[in-house]
Write an enzyme that holds these catalytic residues in place. Structure first.
Site, PDB file in Angstrom:
ATOM      1  N   ASN A   1      17.063  35.916   6.246  1.00 37.47           N
ATOM      2  CA  ASN A   1      16.122  35.143   5.093  1.00 37.47           C
ATOM      3  C   ASN A   1      15.407  35.526   4.630  1.00 37.47           C
ATOM      4  O   ASN A   1      15.790  36.853   4.178  1.00 37.47           O
ATOM      5  CB  ASN A   1      14.712  34.621   5.987  1.00 37.47           C
TER       6      ASN A   1
ATOM      7  N   GLU B   1      13.383  35.338   0.984  1.00 37.72           N
ATOM      8  CA  GLU B   1      11.623  35.049   0.822  1.00 37.72           C
ATOM      9  C   GLU B   1      11.868  34.793  -0.566  1.00 37.72           C
ATOM     10  O   GLU B   1      12.038  35.084  -1.661  1.00 37.72           O
ATOM     11  CB  GLU B   1      10.218  35.674   1.619  1.00 37.72           C
TER      12      GLU B   1
ATOM     13  N   CYS C   1      15.419  30.331   5.192  1.00 39.23           N
ATOM     14  CA  CYS C   1      15.936  30.874   6.664  1.00 39.23           C
ATOM     15  C   CYS C   1      17.085  30.660   6.640  1.00 39.23           C
ATOM     16  O   CYS C   1      17.929  31.080   5.599  1.00 39.23           O
ATOM     17  CB  CYS C   1      15.818  30.534   7.720  1.00 39.23           C
TER      18      CYS C   1
ATOM     19  N   GLU D   1      19.665  31.260   9.266  1.00 35.77           N
ATOM     20  CA  GLU D   1      20.666  30.031  10.054  1.00 35.77           C
ATOM     21  C   GLU D   1      20.739  29.609   8.325  1.00 35.77           C
ATOM     22  O   GLU D   1      22.238  28.856   8.274  1.00 35.77           O
ATOM     23  CB  GLU D   1      19.623  28.931  11.248  1.00 35.77           C
TER      24      GLU D   1
ATOM     25  N   CYS E   1      13.865  27.422  13.657  1.00 38.18           N
ATOM     26  CA  CYS E   1      12.527  26.335  13.260  1.00 38.18           C
ATOM     27  C   CYS E   1      13.349  25.635  13.888  1.00 38.18           C
ATOM     28  O   CYS E   1      14.409  24.761  13.464  1.00 38.18           O
ATOM     29  CB  CYS E   1      11.982  26.935  11.712  1.00 38.18           C
TER      30      CYS E   1
ATOM     31  N   CYS F   1      15.898  24.647  10.568  1.00 33.66           N
ATOM     32  CA  CYS F   1      16.657  24.901  10.694  1.00 33.66           C
ATOM     33  C   CYS F   1      17.872  24.645  12.131  1.00 33.66           C
ATOM     34  O   CYS F   1      19.101  24.124  11.858  1.00 33.66           O
ATOM     35  CB  CYS F   1      17.064  26.372  11.166  1.00 33.66           C
TER      36      CYS F   1
END
Ligand SMILES: [Zn+2]
Length: 160
Positions: A61, A63, A72, A74, A112, A115
């Protein structure tokens, strides 16, 4: 009115029950957590995709101060895989995460919703199931395909 139920099936493994390929992929996902950029959440996620040709691609991930601009692990891994190897299906995707103390989560890490949506389309794009391994120190969930993680999913067929 008629009630309906949707079932998903998954398997819970202990690490010592996994084969060497899956252990290698899980380790790649765990290592990827150390390459995350998480100055805000301090929650480090790693994802490792084994492509059909055996290549392992990882993501973590990333940010940003403008929070929605981050991505993310994934999706970082899947988009990278699809950008670099557009003709390769994803055989298995492994995911691991560490909390702000730096410890790997004890329970399997759930991806999430966004994803899951991308995982589903990646699977459909190649018309091949994408196995998913969700790592936790107390157990690892194996899900047989991305569709299982997104019941009542929206996909391109809904627009026809
Ligand atoms: Zn996500």
């Amino acid at each position: 009115m008629r009630e309906q139920n949707i079932h998903i099936s998954l398997r819970l493994y202990q690490e010592e029950e996994l084969n060497t390929d899956d252990l290698e992929l899980l380790e790649a996902a765990r290592q990827a957590t150390y390459r995350s950029y998480t100055p805000y959440s301090h929650f480090s996620v790693g994802a490792a995709a084994r492509l059909a040709n055996g290549t392992i691609v990882t993501g973590s991930n990333q940010e940003n101060a403008a929070y929605p601009s981050g991505l993310c692990a994934e999706r970082t891994a899947l988009f990278y895989a699809n950008a670099q190897y557009p003709d390769q299906a994803i055989d298995t995707l492994a995911i691991a995460a560490r909390n702000e103390r730096g410890d790997f989560l004890s329970a399997p890490i759930p991806p999430c919703g966004a994803c899951r949506q991308v995982m589903l389309e990646t699977e459909q794009r190649f018309q091949r199931p994408m196995r998913i391994l969700l790592f936790g120190t107390k157990g690892i969930y194996e899900v047989k395909d991305a569709g299982s993680l997104l019941p009542l999913s929206f996909d391109a067929s809904a627009m026809k």
